[in-house]
Design an enzyme around this catalytic site. Structure first.
Site, PDB file in Angstrom:
ATOM      1  CG  HIS A   1      -5.658   1.885   4.790  1.00 47.71           C
ATOM      2  ND1 HIS A   1      -5.356   3.016   5.987  1.00 47.71           N
ATOM      3  CD2 HIS A   1      -4.844   1.503   4.987  1.00 47.71           C
ATOM      4  CE1 HIS A   1      -4.243   2.513   6.462  1.00 47.71           C
ATOM      5  NE2 HIS A   1      -3.907   1.784   5.646  1.00 47.71           N
TER       6      HIS A   1
ATOM      7  CD  GLU B   1      -3.952  -2.350   6.847  1.00 51.28           C
ATOM      8  OE1 GLU B   1      -2.408  -2.563   6.771  1.00 51.28           O
ATOM      9  OE2 GLU B   1      -4.248  -1.142   6.445  1.00 51.28           O
TER      10      GLU B   1
ATOM     11  N   GLY C   1       2.755  -0.763   4.753  1.00 49.77           N
ATOM     12  CA  GLY C   1       2.785   0.865   3.938  1.00 49.77           C
ATOM     13  C   GLY C   1       4.330   1.161   3.393  1.00 49.77           C
ATOM     14  N   GLY C   2       4.994   1.437   4.469  1.00 48.02           N
ATOM     15  CA  GLY C   2       5.943   2.319   4.731  1.00 48.02           C
ATOM     16  C   GLY C   2       7.595   1.155   4.351  1.00 48.02           C
TER      17      GLY C   2
ATOM     18  CB  SER D   1       4.718  -1.721  12.098  1.00 45.62           C
ATOM     19  OG  SER D   1       4.648  -0.679  12.703  1.00 45.62           O
TER      20      SER D   1
ATOM     21  N   GLY E   1       2.210   2.878  10.904  1.00 46.15           N
ATOM     22  CA  GLY E   1       3.233   3.724  10.616  1.00 46.15           C
ATOM     23  C   GLY E   1       3.989   3.871  11.908  1.00 46.15           C
TER      24      GLY E   1
ATOM     25  CD  GLU F   1      -3.018   5.046   7.220  1.00 46.00           C
ATOM     26  OE1 GLU F   1      -2.959   5.411   5.434  1.00 46.00           O
ATOM     27  OE2 GLU F   1      -1.714   4.759   7.400  1.00 46.00           O
TER      28      GLU F   1
ATOM     29  CG  ASN G   1      -1.404   0.524   1.218  1.00 48.89           C
ATOM     30  OD1 ASN G   1      -1.520   1.927   0.538  1.00 48.89           O
ATOM     31  ND2 ASN G   1      -2.630   1.251   2.472  1.00 48.89           N
ATOM     32  CD1 TRP G   2       3.869   1.465  -2.424  1.00 50.56           C
ATOM     33  CD2 TRP G   2       3.658   2.132  -4.746  1.00 50.56           C
ATOM     34  NE1 TRP G   2       4.843   0.849  -3.196  1.00 50.56           N
ATOM     35  CE2 TRP G   2       4.657   1.039  -5.032  1.00 50.56           C
ATOM     36  CE3 TRP G   2       4.202   3.116  -5.515  1.00 50.56           C
ATOM     37  CZ2 TRP G   2       6.149   0.732  -5.557  1.00 50.56           C
ATOM     38  CZ3 TRP G   2       4.124   2.616  -6.901  1.00 50.56           C
ATOM     39  CH2 TRP G   2       5.528   1.812  -7.053  1.00 50.56           C
ATOM     40  CE  LYS G   3      -0.473   3.259   4.309  1.00 56.69           C
ATOM     41  NZ  LYS G   3       0.225   3.424   5.914  1.00 56.69           N
TER      42      LYS G   3
HETATM   43  P1  13P Z   1       2.880   0.778   7.850  1.00 54.55           P
HETATM   44  O1  13P Z   1       3.404  -0.585   7.084  1.00 54.55           O
HETATM   45  O2  13P Z   1       3.812   1.987   7.522  1.00 54.55           O
HETATM   46  O3  13P Z   1       2.607   0.784   8.972  1.00 54.55           O
HETATM   47  O4  13P Z   1       1.301   0.432   7.271  1.00 54.55           O
HETATM   48  C1  13P Z   1       0.730  -0.170   6.945  1.00 54.55           C
HETATM   49  C2  13P Z   1      -0.470   0.375   6.278  1.00 54.55           C
HETATM   50  O5  13P Z   1      -1.427   0.977   7.241  1.00 54.55           O
HETATM   51  C3  13P Z   1      -1.151  -0.295   4.937  1.00 54.55           C
HETATM   52  O6  13P Z   1      -2.302  -0.554   4.865  1.00 54.55           O
END
Ligand code: 13P
Length: 251
Positions: free
Chosen positions: A94, A166, A233-234, A212, A172, A96, A8-10
């Site tokens: 999600h 999640e 994510g990251g 994470s 994050g 967010e 997930n590149w956000k």
């Molecule tokens: P991180 O891997 O950066 O914690 O993000 C997780 C996420 O929100 C994947 O959708």
């Protein structure tokens, strides 16, 4: 069951960054066995990424959709549009989106229906906040989110939905869930699914962990019985790191 590894590149990367990522990542992914990789870039990259991914086994996903088919909804993008851009998957619900854009379970359930109607596979995110965990309401939160977001979804349709657990406090933050916490939540989600759909479908449902995940802790998650993959994510923004995550040996 092959594991599914989702990036997930956000809100990250422009076309140039995406092209260099794919060039590097494609080389590494050839060696990867027994897992499926999906990349979910921002909308603006979808059409071009579809071309870049041609001939590889890497799948494309969107990070969101609006539930209406078309019309006067300025700024929104429909399920059929992301399908047309080459997506096979869509991330919905999600945290967010829930937190910054006030998405409710009711809205998410409409998006789920629209995605399924357009033959997209849904990655439905659920998870508790730290406050909810500390109040011992994790299971309640997971149950409410799951039941409300899957309202009106048929048993057959559930085959095209993966559930992403999640925990909000793990996203994050570098503070991933422990194996015990993930195992407990995944087991609970599978038991909830067995009440919504038949036992066989629940046993085969894909339940993935996100929060994470990185190249150092991926193996711990993959060892857990009810963890069928990860949503990253990251650590998915760097091709070498994401390739390492994808190449973890699955026993
Ligand atoms: P991180 O891997 O950066 O914690 O993000 C997780 C996420 O929100 C994947 O959708």
């Amino acid at each position: 069951m092959p594991k599914i590894l989702i990036a997930n590149w956000k809100m990250n990367k422009d076309l140039k960054d995406a092209a260099s990522f794919i060039k590097a990542f494609k080389k590494d992914i050839k060696k990867i066995k027994n897992s499926a990789a999906v990349i979910c870039p921002p909308f603006t990259l979808l059409h071009e990424m579809k071309k870049m991914l041609r001939g590889s086994s890497i799948k494309l996903g969107a990070q969101n959709i609006y539930f209406e088919e078309k019309g006067a909804f300025t700024g929104e993008i429909s399920a059929s549009m992301v399908k047309d851009a080459g997506c096979e998957y869509v991330i919905l619900g999600h945290s967010e989106r829930r937190q910054y854009f006030n998405e409710s379970d009711e809205l998410i359930s409409k998006k789920v229906k629209s995605a399924l109607k357009n033959s997209l596979k849904v990655i439905l995110c659920i998870g508790e906040t730290l406050e909810q965990r500390n109040n011992n309401s994790t299971f309640n939160v997971l149950q409410n989110q799951l039941e409300r977001c899957l309202k009106d979804v048929s048993e057959k349709e559930i085959e095209n939905i993966s559930i992403a657990y999640e925990p909000v406090w793990a996203i994050g933050t570098g503070k991933n869930a422990t194996s015990e916490q993930a195992e407990e939540a995944h087991k609970f989600i599978r038991s909830l699914l067995s009440k919504i759909c038949n036992k066989n479908a629940a046993a085969n449902a894909i339940i993935i962990y996100g929060g994470s995940v990185n190249e150092n802790n991926i193996a711990d998650f993959m060892r857990i019985k009810d963890v069928n993959g990860v949503l990253v994510g990251g650590a998915s923004l760097n091709p070498e790191t994401f390739a390492k995550i994808c190449s973890v040996r699955v026993l």
